[in-house]
Design an enzyme around this catalytic site. Sequence first.
Site, short mmCIF file in Angstrom:
data_model
loop_
_atom_site.label_atom_id
_atom_site.label_comp_id
_atom_site.label_asym_id
_atom_site.label_seq_id
_atom_site.Cartn_x
_atom_site.Cartn_y
_atom_site.Cartn_z
N TYR A 38 1.04 -1.16 -0.01
CA TYR A 38 0.04 0.01 -0.01
C TYR A 38 0.77 1.24 -0.03
CZ TYR A 38 -4.22 2.82 1.30
OH TYR A 38 -5.25 3.61 1.27
N LYS A 93 -20.54 -19.72 -11.94
CA LYS A 93 -19.43 -19.72 -13.12
C LYS A 93 -17.90 -19.05 -12.81
CE LYS A 93 -22.55 -20.19 -16.63
NZ LYS A 93 -22.68 -21.35 -17.43
N GLU A 135 -23.09 -13.32 -19.68
CA GLU A 135 -23.78 -14.45 -19.13
C GLU A 135 -25.32 -14.24 -19.03
OE1 GLU A 135 -22.26 -17.53 -18.82
OE2 GLU A 135 -24.11 -18.28 -18.78
N ASP A 136 -26.11 -15.17 -19.39
CA ASP A 136 -27.66 -15.08 -19.04
C ASP A 136 -28.26 -14.01 -19.65
OD1 ASP A 136 -27.05 -17.68 -18.55
OD2 ASP A 136 -27.91 -17.71 -16.45
N ASP A 161 -23.48 -18.15 -23.25
CA ASP A 161 -24.72 -18.99 -23.77
C ASP A 161 -24.79 -18.88 -25.11
OD1 ASP A 161 -26.21 -19.09 -21.11
OD2 ASP A 161 -25.57 -16.97 -21.03
N ALA A 194 -34.91 -20.15 -30.36
CA ALA A 194 -34.38 -19.52 -31.41
C ALA A 194 -33.66 -18.04 -30.72
CB ALA A 194 -35.44 -19.04 -32.15
N GLY A 195 -33.25 -18.31 -29.63
CA GLY A 195 -32.54 -17.28 -28.95
C GLY A 195 -31.01 -17.42 -28.95
N ALA A 197 -28.68 -18.99 -27.36
CA ALA A 197 -27.81 -20.26 -27.57
C ALA A 197 -28.31 -20.94 -29.04
CB ALA A 197 -28.04 -21.37 -26.33
N ASN A 285 -31.58 -25.97 -18.95
CA ASN A 285 -31.19 -26.04 -17.58
C ASN A 285 -32.36 -25.34 -16.78
OD1 ASN A 285 -28.63 -27.59 -17.54
ND2 ASN A 285 -28.03 -25.80 -18.73
N ASN A 317 -21.89 -25.60 -21.25
CA ASN A 317 -20.88 -24.52 -21.72
C ASN A 317 -19.56 -24.71 -20.48
OD1 ASN A 317 -21.95 -23.05 -19.60
ND2 ASN A 317 -22.99 -21.86 -21.38
N1 LIG Z 1 -26.68 -26.61 -21.62
C1 LIG Z 1 -26.13 -25.36 -21.69
O1 LIG Z 1 -24.79 -25.51 -21.77
C2 LIG Z 1 -26.87 -24.16 -21.97
C3 LIG Z 1 -28.33 -24.11 -21.96
N2 LIG Z 1 -29.03 -23.21 -22.28
C4 LIG Z 1 -30.23 -23.29 -22.14
O2 LIG Z 1 -30.87 -22.68 -23.39
C5 LIG Z 1 -32.15 -22.23 -22.98
C6 LIG Z 1 -32.56 -20.94 -23.80
O3 LIG Z 1 -31.22 -19.95 -23.10
P1 LIG Z 1 -30.77 -18.56 -23.99
O4 LIG Z 1 -30.60 -18.90 -25.43
O5 LIG Z 1 -29.80 -17.85 -23.09
O6 LIG Z 1 -32.33 -17.72 -23.82
P2 LIG Z 1 -33.25 -16.75 -24.82
O7 LIG Z 1 -34.07 -16.16 -24.16
O8 LIG Z 1 -32.08 -15.97 -25.67
O9 LIG Z 1 -33.71 -17.67 -25.74
C7 LIG Z 1 -35.00 -18.49 -25.34
C8 LIG Z 1 -35.37 -19.19 -26.62
O10 LIG Z 1 -36.36 -20.14 -26.16
C9 LIG Z 1 -37.58 -20.00 -26.92
N3 LIG Z 1 -38.61 -20.65 -26.04
C10 LIG Z 1 -38.91 -20.48 -24.93
N4 LIG Z 1 -40.15 -21.04 -24.60
C11 LIG Z 1 -40.53 -21.94 -25.51
C12 LIG Z 1 -41.41 -22.65 -26.04
N5 LIG Z 1 -42.51 -23.11 -25.09
N6 LIG Z 1 -41.60 -23.21 -27.38
C13 LIG Z 1 -40.67 -22.78 -28.17
N7 LIG Z 1 -39.60 -21.84 -27.90
C14 LIG Z 1 -39.81 -21.30 -26.66
C15 LIG Z 1 -37.91 -18.37 -27.11
O11 LIG Z 1 -38.81 -18.28 -28.08
P3 LIG Z 1 -38.92 -16.68 -28.57
O12 LIG Z 1 -37.83 -16.31 -29.36
O13 LIG Z 1 -40.53 -17.11 -29.40
O14 LIG Z 1 -39.39 -15.81 -27.10
C16 LIG Z 1 -36.41 -18.01 -27.36
O15 LIG Z 1 -36.09 -18.00 -28.76
C17 LIG Z 1 -32.45 -22.16 -21.46
O16 LIG Z 1 -33.19 -23.04 -21.04
C18 LIG Z 1 -30.83 -22.46 -20.92
O17 LIG Z 1 -30.83 -23.25 -19.80
C19 LIG Z 1 -28.35 -21.75 -22.69
C20 LIG Z 1 -26.96 -21.81 -22.52
C21 LIG Z 1 -26.25 -22.99 -22.26
C1 LIG Z 2 -25.40 -23.53 -18.73
C2 LIG Z 2 -25.80 -22.31 -18.95
O1 LIG Z 2 -25.11 -21.21 -19.25
C3 LIG Z 2 -27.19 -21.98 -19.07
O2 LIG Z 2 -28.12 -22.77 -18.98
O3 LIG Z 2 -27.79 -20.84 -19.22
MG LIG Z 3 -26.03 -19.31 -19.32
#
Ligand SMILES: NC(=O)C1=CN([C@@H]2O[C@H](COP(=O)(O)OP(=O)(O)OC[C@H]3O[C@@H](n4cnc5c(N)ncnc54)[C@H](OP(=O)(O)O)[C@@H]3O)[C@@H](O)[C@H]2O)C=CC1
Ligand SMILES: CC(=O)C(=O)O
Ligand SMILES: [Mg+2]
Length: 414
Positions: A38, A93, A135-136, A161, A194-195, A197, A285, A317
């Site tokens: 320090y 994480k 993240e998230d 993600d 369609a998000g 991930a 998850n 991941n």
């Molecule tokens: N195993 C792993 O390492 C990881 C897993 N994940 C998982 O992936 C999922 C999405 O995360 P992420 O991409 O960050 O989140 P986002 O919010 O970016 O995307 C979520 C997507 O899921 C779609 N969705 C949600 N509910 C439904 C449904 N009932 N029917 C059809 N589509 C649906 C949404 O549709 P819409 O566009 O119409 O809203 C959107 O496109 C989570 O469950 C997360 O845990 C994510 C990262 C890592």
């Molecule tokens: C594993 C992870 O990053 C998720 O489900 O969002």
């Molecule tokens: Mg995540």
Amino acid sequence: MTDFRQKALDYHEFPVPGKTAVALTKAAETSMDLALAYSPGVAEPVREIAANPADAYRYTNKGNTVAVISNGTAILGLGNLGPLASKPVMEGKALLFKRFANIDATDIQVKHRTNEDFINTVEAIADTFGGINLEDIKAPECFEIERELISRCAIPVFHDDQHGTAIVTAAGMINALEIQGKNIADAVFVCLGAGAAATACMSLLVKCGAQRENIYMLDRKGVIHSDRTDLNEYKALFATPTEKRTLRDAMEGADVFLGLSGANLLGAEELALMADNPVIFACSNPDPEINPAIAHATRSDLIMGTGRSDYPNQVNNVLCFPFIFRGALDVRAREINDEMKLAAVYALAELAKESVPASVLAAYPNITELTFGKNYVLPKPMDPRLLARVAKAVAIAAIESGVAEINTVPEYQE
Ligand SMILES: NC(=O)C1=CN([C@@H]2O[C@H](COP(=O)(O)OP(=O)(O)OC[C@H]3O[C@@H](n4cnc5c(N)ncnc54)[C@H](OP(=O)(O)O)[C@@H]3O)[C@@H](O)[C@H]2O)C=CC1
Ligand SMILES: CC(=O)C(=O)O
Ligand SMILES: [Mg+2]
């Protein structure tokens, strides 16, 4: 309350709340130690860094730190529960960064009104760290946030993600398709979600050989097809000219189901419609799109993966982010580019084909054998070889693609 739920809460609460703390790396016992650490000693590195900012890597912890930053808009598959509720995941994480790659990670939760507020906040603190792991953060906001931060920050910015998930999914998919006797260029993919991930996973799978015309991506409104007028620019990249509208339509004859959406959205009847020898990665998850017990009871020819630690084939991941950052930090990469991502994909895929050391089996008391095959398409997170294999491949790719400040491949011990 179930036993497991109580165990999880107790784990987080006791003996001290949370999962991480700060540790000292220098002595702080004597008056001389304090004079060095320090005032007055600390003024010396201050002057050096003011004159030459790169000296921050020499005299501070910057080069071994990553900020894990979230706004809590897509916490796992639990949805938009806000920044504070995301803290256990971000601390988690940080725990994984330390445990698997000895990187000191700090979790940061950002409350903000606009995307620009979030971007400005992260940009303003970025120089503190060696890298930023976003993240998230939900789609579509995550895409602009990451793009802007990459362009404004001098350190690697990586939305886990998107890219961490994509790297692990691609590695597992290459191996699973090989085991099922399928060619990635011919395989028909259904991606539920369609998000963040989903779009990153499918984009990387295209770079690994999947054909866009063989991909059916679905959001909450169903199949993303060319006649839809409600698609943002990211979803539009996956619009297919097709008459298929529902998950059931898309699953008919498909080779792969990739779930990155939410819990229990895939039914046994839809699973039964797939082609012979399908691959199911239900990665939501904490609860997958279909419970593995239901999937296995429905058909015996599948390969099943989930995002969880308690089933075979964990597609998560965690297999990527500690190691890609280790490689990037070690050669002081300015960014994490496609070459580094693909190097991580192939390093992970190859490692799963090697025989597993006894220490890995010892870490999984319920498993007696891990051999490349239907129940082992990816290495286990506890595999000590991951650090050397993935970080080294990433570091070499960073050097060869010209984004490294240090051009010597580090030594990694297996
Ligand atoms: N195993 C792993 O390492 C990881 C897993 N994940 C998982 O992936 C999922 C999405 O995360 P992420 O991409 O960050 O989140 P986002 O919010 O970016 O995307 C979520 C997507 O899921 C779609 N969705 C949600 N509910 C439904 C449904 N009932 N029917 C059809 N589509 C649906 C949404 O549709 P819409 O566009 O119409 O809203 C959107 O496109 C989570 O469950 C997360 O845990 C994510 C990262 C890592
Ligand atoms: C594993 C992870 O990053 C998720 O489900 O969002
Ligand atoms: Mg995540």
